[in-house]
Design a protein around this motif. Structure first.
Motif, PDB file in Angstrom:
ATOM      1  N   ASP A   1       4.264   7.201  -4.517  1.00  0.00           N
ATOM      2  CA  ASP A   1       3.545   6.265  -3.643  1.00  0.00           C
ATOM      3  C   ASP A   1       3.519   4.867  -4.264  1.00  0.00           C
ATOM      4  OD1 ASP A   1       1.977   5.414  -1.489  1.00  0.00           O
ATOM      5  OD2 ASP A   1       0.105   5.914  -2.522  1.00  0.00           O
ATOM      6  N   ARG A   2       3.199   4.811  -5.572  1.00  0.00           N
ATOM      7  CA  ARG A   2       3.118   3.506  -6.237  1.00  0.00           C
ATOM      8  C   ARG A   2       4.481   2.838  -6.294  1.00  0.00           C
ATOM      9  NH1 ARG A   2      -1.059   4.981 -11.137  1.00  0.00           N
ATOM     10  NH2 ARG A   2      -2.926   4.986  -9.847  1.00  0.00           N
TER      11      ARG A   2
ATOM     12  N   VAL B   1       7.050   3.260  -4.240  1.00  0.00           N
ATOM     13  CA  VAL B   1       7.437   2.777  -2.909  1.00  0.00           C
ATOM     14  C   VAL B   1       6.694   1.474  -2.614  1.00  0.00           C
ATOM     15  CG1 VAL B   1       7.321   3.254  -0.439  1.00  0.00           C
ATOM     16  CG2 VAL B   1       8.028   5.055  -2.016  1.00  0.00           C
ATOM     17  N   ALA B   2       5.386   1.481  -2.889  1.00  0.00           N
ATOM     18  CA  ALA B   2       4.588   0.277  -2.626  1.00  0.00           C
ATOM     19  C   ALA B   2       5.099  -0.893  -3.458  1.00  0.00           C
ATOM     20  CB  ALA B   2       3.109   0.551  -2.940  1.00  0.00           C
TER      21      ALA B   2
ATOM     22  N   LEU C   1       8.404  -2.207  -2.099  1.00  0.00           N
ATOM     23  CA  LEU C   1       8.221  -3.000  -0.881  1.00  0.00           C
ATOM     24  C   LEU C   1       7.745  -4.411  -1.222  1.00  0.00           C
ATOM     25  CD1 LEU C   1       6.493  -0.394   1.491  1.00  0.00           C
ATOM     26  CD2 LEU C   1       8.872  -1.123   1.520  1.00  0.00           C
TER      27      LEU C   1
END
Lengths: 101, 375
Positions: free
Chosen positions: B140-141, B143-144, B147
């Motif tokens: 999750d981190r 991917v964030a 982005l």
């Protein structure tokens, strides 16, 4: 003085440019409505910001392109109306873009 | 944010995939718009062929390129989201598979039991669950971060720094950390105990410096007998000692890096030496050879347990070891974790009073930093 310009064609191309600007506006809208979810993931929170940032970039580009279309129209009109010099036409075009003379 | 079992089970990859598809669709549309502007530029060259026309053509071409450039930003964002959805779905599937055979993985509490086999199984389940959640959190981190990195967006300030230095985060890291190839088992065992029992003590030694984008680490220098500060660059952290499941650095890695920056070759032979370097507690203050088994049980089993480190006697062919006390069982045994960590043979064991008398060589108890002195 005979110019190497066909104002009718230039106006038509300015219309196409305005059409491109409208497409960008529509794309900005699609980006601001990006499905981001709200599921407790960091990625979801970041996607909100990503959508806002992208939509702003597209909207800015749409504004620039719209100004380009207007400047092209104005330049074509100036050719039709007067015997302005190329320097004056160029200055008028740049003013229309917001970039000064 | 650290993911929970519930959040990971509820993960719906269609959200991220829908966003990726929407980005791809906009990218195609924007490429078409760029193509339209490029066509305008080409035709403008014919419609207005003098130097003024050339200037307008150049502007149209610049706009076409700018619009194409916008479109190019979107493909990597979409790819990131698709890859993230794949990786997160794999974590969620792994968790579902674990829950299918071990429903206790969903439980919040993990009571220690007397049976070593049950204890070992529960420990394994807990470790695997924690590992899956940690990997999902990393996905999750990442991917964030990908982005925001692609768009060069500013990342919001995090009070805790890149590592989770909260009590819960430190306790989880303490359960998953390893000594790696450093051989610093006394150092690592002491940090494991502190991370689990006294996060405030760890926070006193280790803090994230937002301005420097680095860790500030306080250590007590055995050379000068004074506290010193080391700055640890998170980019320079080694893979080990680290989280045994993710291979990612943890708070032990940061503190060990600080130790190595200050003293590249210094050994930390025992828990009193580690306690001095971490807390400034003198060895003479540590009553490490007169602690009764019942007192250890009481202190390790308290609602706010003290940090306890046990060293075992050397035997022929086997050097003494250092173990972190992780809790007590219902029948009054100690639960010990070895700094070799999960994934190694026998990283957890129980110790009853009889075994304690036979194999224990020394005990160090470090009460909470908030009250009392070290024993």
């Amino acid at each position: 003085m005979t110019r190497e310009v066909h104002p009718g064609q230039v106006h038509a191309l300015a219309d196409l440019t305005a059409e491109a600007a409208q497409e960008l506006v529509g794309q900005a809208g699609e980006l601001s409505g990006l499905p981001v979810g709200d599921d407790g993931f960091e990625t979801g929170a970041v996607l909100h910001r990503v959508a806002e940032d992208l939509a702003r970039r597209w909207a800015d580009q749409a504004d620039d392109t719209s100004r380009l279309a207007d400047a092209i129209h104005d330049s074509a009109a100036a050719v039709e109306r007067t015997e302005a010099s190329n320097t004056e036409l160029a200055q008028g075009f740049l003013r229309g873009l917001g970039g000064g003379a | 944010m650290k993911l929970t079992v519930e959040a990971l089970l509820a993960f719906d990859p269609t959200h991220w995939r829908a966003a990726a598809e929407a980005l791809s669709a906009v990218a195609r549309g924007t490429q078409g718009t760029g193509g339209l502007l490029d066509e305008v530029a080409v035709r403008m060259g014919t419609a207005w062929s003098d130097e003024v026309g050339a200037m307008i053509v150049a502007r149209c071409r610049a706009h076409a390129e700018a619009v194409m450039g916008l479109a190019e930003v979107l493909a990597p964002l979409a790819d990131t989201l698709h890859a993230g959805a794949d990786a997160m779905s794999a974590c969620a599937d792994e968790l579902r598979a674990l829950l299918a055979v071990e429903p206790s993985a969903q439980a919040d509490s993990h009571a220690f039991t007397a049976d070593p086999q049950t204890l070992a199984r529960a420990d394994a389940v807990r470790s695997v669950t924690a590992s899956i959640l940690q990997r999902a959190t990393v996905v999750d981190r990442r991917v964030a971060a990908a982005l925001t990195g692609t768009l060069r967006l500013e990342t919001p300030t995090q009070d805790l720094g890149p590592l989770d230095l909260s009590g819960e985060g430190l306790a989880l890291a303490a359960d998953l950390t390893t000594q790696g190839p450093t051989g610093l088992d006394a150092w690592t065992a002491t940090l494991m105990s502190l991370g689990r029992s006294d996060p405030a003590a760890v926070n006193a030694d280790l803090a994230w410096d937002e301005e420097r984008q680095a860790y500030r680490v306080r250590l007590f220098d055995p050379g000068t007998d004074r506290p010193v500060e080391e700055i640890v660059d998170p980019q320079g952290l080694p893979e080990f000692p680290s989280n045994a499941m993710t291979q990612a650095p943890d708070f032990v890695a940061v503190l060990t890096q600080a130790l190595r920056q200050r003293h590249p070759d210094l050994d930390v032979p025992d828990a009193p030496a580690a306690a001095w370097m971490l807390l400034g507690v003198e060895a003479s203050q540590l009553c490490d050879d007169e602690v009764s088994f019942s007192e250890i049980l009481e202190r390790a089993g308290a609602e706010r347990p003290d940090a306890v480190i046990i060293s075992t006697k050397s035997t022929p062919g086997q050097a003494g070891e250092h173990w972190s006390v992780a809790g007590v069982t219902s029948d009054g045994s100690l639960v010990l974790r070895h700094p070799n960590g999960p994934g190694y043979p026998h990283p957890v064991r129980t110790l009853d009073e009889g075994a304690y008398r036979r194999i224990v060589d020394g005990v160090v108890i470090l009460p909470h930093s908030g009250g009392g002195g070290a024993r």
